[in-house]
Design a protein around this motif. Structure first.
Motif, short mmCIF file in Angstrom:
data_model
loop_
_atom_site.label_atom_id
_atom_site.label_comp_id
_atom_site.label_asym_id
_atom_site.label_seq_id
_atom_site.Cartn_x
_atom_site.Cartn_y
_atom_site.Cartn_z
N PHE A 192 0.32 -2.07 -4.03
CA PHE A 192 1.64 -1.35 -2.92
C PHE A 192 2.42 -0.76 -3.55
O PHE A 192 3.21 -0.78 -4.24
CB PHE A 192 2.06 -3.01 -3.22
N PRO A 193 2.30 0.86 -3.37
CA PRO A 193 3.19 1.28 -3.55
C PRO A 193 4.58 1.79 -2.82
O PRO A 193 4.60 2.18 -1.96
CB PRO A 193 2.63 2.97 -3.69
N CYS A 194 5.55 1.31 -4.30
CA CYS A 194 7.37 1.45 -3.06
C CYS A 194 8.40 2.04 -4.18
O CYS A 194 9.17 1.59 -3.34
CB CYS A 194 7.81 -1.09 -3.73
N ALA B 40 -0.88 -0.63 0.57
CA ALA B 40 0.18 -0.54 1.56
C ALA B 40 1.38 0.12 0.57
O ALA B 40 2.14 -0.79 -0.04
CB ALA B 40 0.19 -1.65 2.39
N LEU B 41 1.88 1.18 1.27
CA LEU B 41 2.93 1.74 0.75
C LEU B 41 4.76 2.02 1.74
O LEU B 41 4.35 1.21 2.55
CB LEU B 41 3.03 3.32 0.44
N TRP C 55 -0.26 11.66 4.82
CA TRP C 55 -1.77 10.99 3.55
C TRP C 55 -2.09 9.92 4.19
O TRP C 55 -3.26 9.69 3.89
CB TRP C 55 -0.75 11.25 1.85
N VAL C 56 -1.42 8.94 4.68
CA VAL C 56 -2.20 7.98 4.52
C VAL C 56 -3.07 7.75 6.37
O VAL C 56 -4.23 7.04 6.08
CB VAL C 56 -0.65 6.44 5.28
N ASN D 62 -2.13 2.04 4.44
CA ASN D 62 -1.42 1.75 5.41
C ASN D 62 0.20 2.32 5.04
O ASN D 62 0.73 1.58 3.72
CB ASN D 62 -1.12 0.51 6.18
N ALA D 63 1.57 2.21 5.90
CA ALA D 63 2.88 2.65 6.00
C ALA D 63 3.52 1.57 6.45
O ALA D 63 2.99 1.60 7.40
CB ALA D 63 3.37 3.76 5.59
N ILE D 64 5.22 1.39 6.11
CA ILE D 64 5.78 1.35 7.05
C ILE D 64 6.81 1.79 6.41
O ILE D 64 7.08 3.25 5.35
CB ILE D 64 6.58 -0.45 6.83
#
Length: 284
Positions: free
Chosen positions: A82-84, A123-124, A178-179, A195-197
């Motif tokens: 998780f890259p946050c 997911a980032l 990138w994602v 994935n990303a939010i």
């Protein structure tokens, strides 16, 4: 709160969270711990939530990033990442913002790939500030093709007015592109989902640090149709945790707006974004 959600697939799994010492990353780390995961936190600050391991790392320091990834090999296989971590440009400037939000984050993720299990989830956190990413796709793909972090930084510095802009929006657009592109190869080769939010304004220390450029008047004018209020870190953490769950096995390369309907409302004309004219848009 999360004790009856074992079906999400996190119990006893090795999980790495960057930015887990504050804000959305801290909320993610807390939730994952409640779900029974072995949570390893990468941050420049000591985390306050329970964790299995802490690895001090400044994502702007590429040597530190590589060393941290090498240290994390000891906990392999890593099942979820998780890259946050992220920051606004007014803290240390637009270039530093790009260096941390995209270049350093990408370096850590790519350096960790050999330590990730096949079928892992990444997911980032991007931002709804990236909602216009399609119109800059050609330039974004050009930058994306540069895998070496020092070369990527030099490429930005060669034409900062066009390639950097405010640093924040551009870096968040880069995360989305990138994602979207990397997810295909990661899926085909190793069944890794990526994935990303895209959060809206969220009440975190990040937002508090931005108080001098994002006025309360601006935040009060923001439409909050789904919650009727500014989002909390937990409001953003849960969609990220749910998105990265193996239950979402068919979802990869996705950019999920977690912005109370703002981006799509603007796109369809349901929301009048004129209140943003002349205001800062560093939202997430």
């Amino acid at each position: 709160m999360a004790g009856d959600l074992d079906g999400l697939g996190y119990r006893d799994k090795n999980v790495v969270v960057t930015g887990g010492a504050s804000g959305m990353g801290e909320a993610v780390a807390r939730i994952l711990g409640e779900l029974g995961a072995q949570v390893h936190i990468v941050d420049i600050q000591q985390p306050k939530v329970d964790h299995a391991g802490y690895y001090r790392c400044d994502l702007s320091d590429f040597d530190q990033v590589r060393a941290t990834a090498a240290t994390l090999k000891a906990i392999a296989p890593i099942h979820f990442l998780f890259p946050c971590a992220g920051l606004p440009p007014h803290i240390k400037g637009a270039l530093y913002c790009m260096r941390v939000n995209y270049i350093g984050t990408r370096l850590l993720v790519e350096s960790l790939l050999p330590s990730l299990a096949d079928g892992a989830g990444i997911a980032l956190i991007s931002s709804d500030a990236a909602m216009g990413w399609q119109k800059n796709i050609a330039q974004s793909l050009e930058m994306l093709s540069i895998s070496d972090p020092d070369e990527a930084l030099a490429w930005v510095e060669a034409d900062p007015e066009r390639r950097l802009r405010d640093g924040y929006t551009t870096s968040k657009e880069m995360l989305v592109v990138w994602v979207a592109k990397a997810a295909v190869a990661l899926g085909n080769e190793r069944r890794i989902r990526f994935n990303a939010i895209g959060p809206c304004p969220t009440k975190t220390a990040f937002m508090d640090q931005s108080a001098d450029v994002i006025s309360q008047e601006f935040l009060d004018a923001w439409p909050y149709p789904s919650l009727g209020r500014i989002a909390t870190a937990e409001d953003q953490a849960w969609p990220l945790v749910l998105l990265n769950s193996p239950l979402n096995g068919a979802v990869t390369g996705a950019f999920l707006y977690t912005d109370q309907g703002f981006a799509t409302g603007v796109m369809t004309g349901a929301i009048d974004a004129s209140f943003m004219m002349g205001s800062q848009r560093q939202q997430a």
